[in-house]
Design an enzyme around this catalytic site. Structure first.
Site, PDB file in Angstrom:
ATOM      1  N   HIS A 151       2.802   5.550 -10.641  1.00 17.07           N
ATOM      2  CA  HIS A 151       2.568   4.691  -9.415  1.00 17.07           C
ATOM      3  C   HIS A 151       1.301   4.613  -8.984  1.00 17.07           C
ATOM      4  CE1 HIS A 151       3.372   2.855  -5.808  1.00 17.07           C
ATOM      5  NE2 HIS A 151       2.875   3.995  -5.011  1.00 17.07           N
TER       6      HIS A 151
ATOM      7  N   LYS B  95       3.073   1.003   7.421  1.00 20.00           N
ATOM      8  CA  LYS B  95       4.167   1.792   6.700  1.00 20.00           C
ATOM      9  C   LYS B  95       5.217   2.184   8.069  1.00 20.00           C
ATOM     10  CE  LYS B  95       3.180   3.060   2.636  1.00 20.00           C
ATOM     11  NZ  LYS B  95       4.072   2.831   1.426  1.00 20.00           N
TER      12      LYS B  95
END
Length: 419
Positions: free
Chosen positions: A133, A253
C-alpha cells in the site's frame, strides 16, 4: 462442540467467543456479551459462574457497559474467562445447558440485539504498515523512484486519529465537506468531497496500559493486546491531498472510522499465526522479535450501490501481507514513554497485497481514479457514490470451523448543504 447449534460457516463457533457490547428492546442498557453461533451470551447474567482465582474477585467487570475494565485486567483474567466460557458452553457440561431458567435469561438472539462500541476509546492511532500500500500510494503521488519515504523501512509510521468519530458497524457515514484544490492553477475551493474512499484495515484494542514515561518492551507487548476488530478508515482523498503537508492527515480522515462490534480475542487467533514477513533492513533492536505474530486472516470488501440487488466483491486480501507486526506497532508507540490505556485502539493501516485484486482502497483499485472498478449490474466506480454501502468481512479458516469477525459495514449519506 457447544450445546448451542453453530453452522459450519458461522463466524462464531466455540473456538472464537468474541466479546461485544449489546442492548435489546426489552433491556436498553448496554451490557457485555459473547457471540456463540447466532446467539449472544449475556455475561452480566452469568457473572456468578466466573469462580476462578482472578475473576472471582472481579465479577463486577461484567456489569459494566464497556469492556474497558475487563481489558485492563490482563492476560490471566482473559485466559480464565475464555476457559470458563468454553467449559460452560460445552455440550458435555450441564451447569448452563440444563438450567432452563438461566438459559432463558442468559441468551439473546443476535438478530434482536443492537450492537454498540465495545469500549470507550480514549485514543485512536492509525499506522501505515502495508509495504504494498505504501509503495502504491508513493508511486501515484511521488513516482516510482521515491515511492517509499526514507523512514518507512525503519519504523512503523503512524498518526493520531480522532477517537470521537470511531463508530460501530451499521452507522451511516456522511460525505464530508472540506477544502480542496482540484486544479493547482486555481485557488482552493470548499465543498463536498468528490473522492470519498474506503480503506480495508484491522485494529487491535489495548489491554493493560503502561505508566507514563515507561515504554513497553517488545518482549512484553503481547501481554498488552486484548483482541482485534475489522476497520474501515473512510478517507476523503481530495481533502487529504490538499491538507496533509506538512503535518499529515486531518479532516480527510477524522469524519468517520467504522469498526466491527465483536472483538476477537488473541487466543482465538493464535492457531492461525504465520511467520512474520522478512524485514530488510533488520529493524533496530527495540523492534526485533523472533516469535511469529502475524495472522492468516482472509479479508474481503464488498460494495452495494443503491438499486443493486446484491453486493459485489471488489477486494480480497489477507492480514498476513502486513510488513510491520502489531507487537512492533505497540512497542514503537510507547518507546518514547507515551502511556497507553485500556480500550485504546491501534489500527493497521490499509491492507494491500501484491495482486491488484488485493489492493485495500479504491484509490489503489482505480489507480487514482484512472481505472473503472467493475461493481456488477452494469455499474462501475472510481470512488464512492452517495448510497453506496461498503461491507468488510474477515475470517480465519480452521478444519471444519472458522473464526470470524462478523461485518464492518457503513452506508454513505449525501453531504449536508453548505451553510
Amino acid at each position: 462442540m457447544s450445546f448451542i447449534p453453530v453452522a459450519e460457516d458461522s463466524d462464531f463457533p466455540i473456538q472464537n467467543l468474541p466479546y461485544g457490547v449489546f442492548s435489546t428492546q426489552s433491556n436498553p442498557k448496554p451490557r457485555i456479551g459473547v457471540a456463540i453461533g447466532d446467539q449472544i451470551l449475556d455475561l452480566s447474567v452469568i457473572k456468578h459462574l466466573f469462580t476462578g482465582p482472578v475473576l472471582s474477585k472481579h465479577q463486577h467487570v461484567f456489569d459494566e457497559t464497556t469492556l474497558n475494565s475487563f481489558m485492563g485486567l490482563g492476560q490471566a483474567a482473559w485466559k480464565e474467562a475464555r476457559a470458563s466460557l468454553q467449559n460452560l458452553l460445552s455440550a458435555s457440561q450441564a451447569q448452563l445447558r440444563d438450567d432452563k431458567e438461566l438459559r432463558q435469561r442468559a441468551f439473546t438472539s443476535q438478530a434482536s440485539a443492537t450492537m454498540h462500541l465495545p469500549a470507550t476509546i480514549g485514543d485512536y492511532t492509525d499506522f501505515y504498515s502495508s509495504l504494498q500500500h505504501a509503495t502504491n500510494v508513493g508511486i501515484m503521488f511521488r513516482g516510482k523512484e521515491n515511492a517509499l519515504l526514507p523512514n518507512w523501512l525503519h519504523l512503523p509510521v503512524g498518526y493520531h486519529g480522532r477517537a470521537s468519530s470511531v463508530v460501530v458497524s451499521g452507522t451511516p457515514i456522511r460525505r464530508p465537506m472540506g477544502q480542496m484544490r482540484p486544479d493547482n492553477s486555481k485557488p482552493p475551493v470548499y465543498g463536498a468531497s468528490k473522492r470519498l474512499d474506503m480503506e480495508l484495515e484491522m485494529a487491535f484494542f489495548v489491554g493493560p496500559g503502561n505508566r507514563f514515561g515507561e515504554p513497553i518492551p517488545i518482549s512484553k507487548a503481547q501481554e498488552h493486546i486484548f483482541g482485534m476488530v475489522l476497520m474501515n478508515d473512510w478517507s476523503a482523498r481530495d481533502i487529504q491531498q490538499w491538507e496533509y503537508v506538512p503535518l499529515g492527515p486531518f479532516l480527510g480522515k477524522s469524519f468517520g472510522t467504522t469498526i466491527s462490534p465483536w472483538v476477537v480475542p488473541m487466543d482465538a487467533l493464535m492457531p492461525f499465526v504465520v511467520p512474520n514477513p522478512k524485514q530488510d533492513p533488520k529493524p533496530l533492536p527495540y523492534l526485533c522479535h523472533s516469535q511469529p505474530y502475524t495472522f492468516d486472516i482472509n479479508l474481503s470488501v464488498a460494495l452495494k450501490g443503491e438499486g443493486m440487488s446484491q453486493a459485489a466483491t471488489i477486494c480480497r486480501s489477507n492480514f498476513k501481507h502486513m510488513y510491520w507486526t502489531i507487537l512492533q506497532q505497540l512497542t514503537h508507540h510507547s518507546v518514547n514513554g507515551c502511556n497507553l490505556r485500556p480500550g485504546d485502539l491501534l489500527a493497521s493501516g490499509t491492507i494491500s497485497g501484491s495482486d491488484p485484486e488485493s489492493f485495500g482502497s479504491m484509490l489503489e483499485l482505480s489507480w487514482k481514479g484512472t481505472k473503472a472498478i467493475d461493481v456488477g449490474q452494469g455499474q462501475t466506480r472510481t470512488f464512492l457514490l452517495d448510497g453506496d454501502e461498503v461491507i468488510i468481512t474477515g475470517h480465519c479458516q480452521g478444519d471444519g470451523y472458522r473464526v470470524g469477525f462478523g461485518q464492518c459495514a457503513g452506508k454513505v449519506l449525501p453531504a449536508l448543504s453548505p451553510a
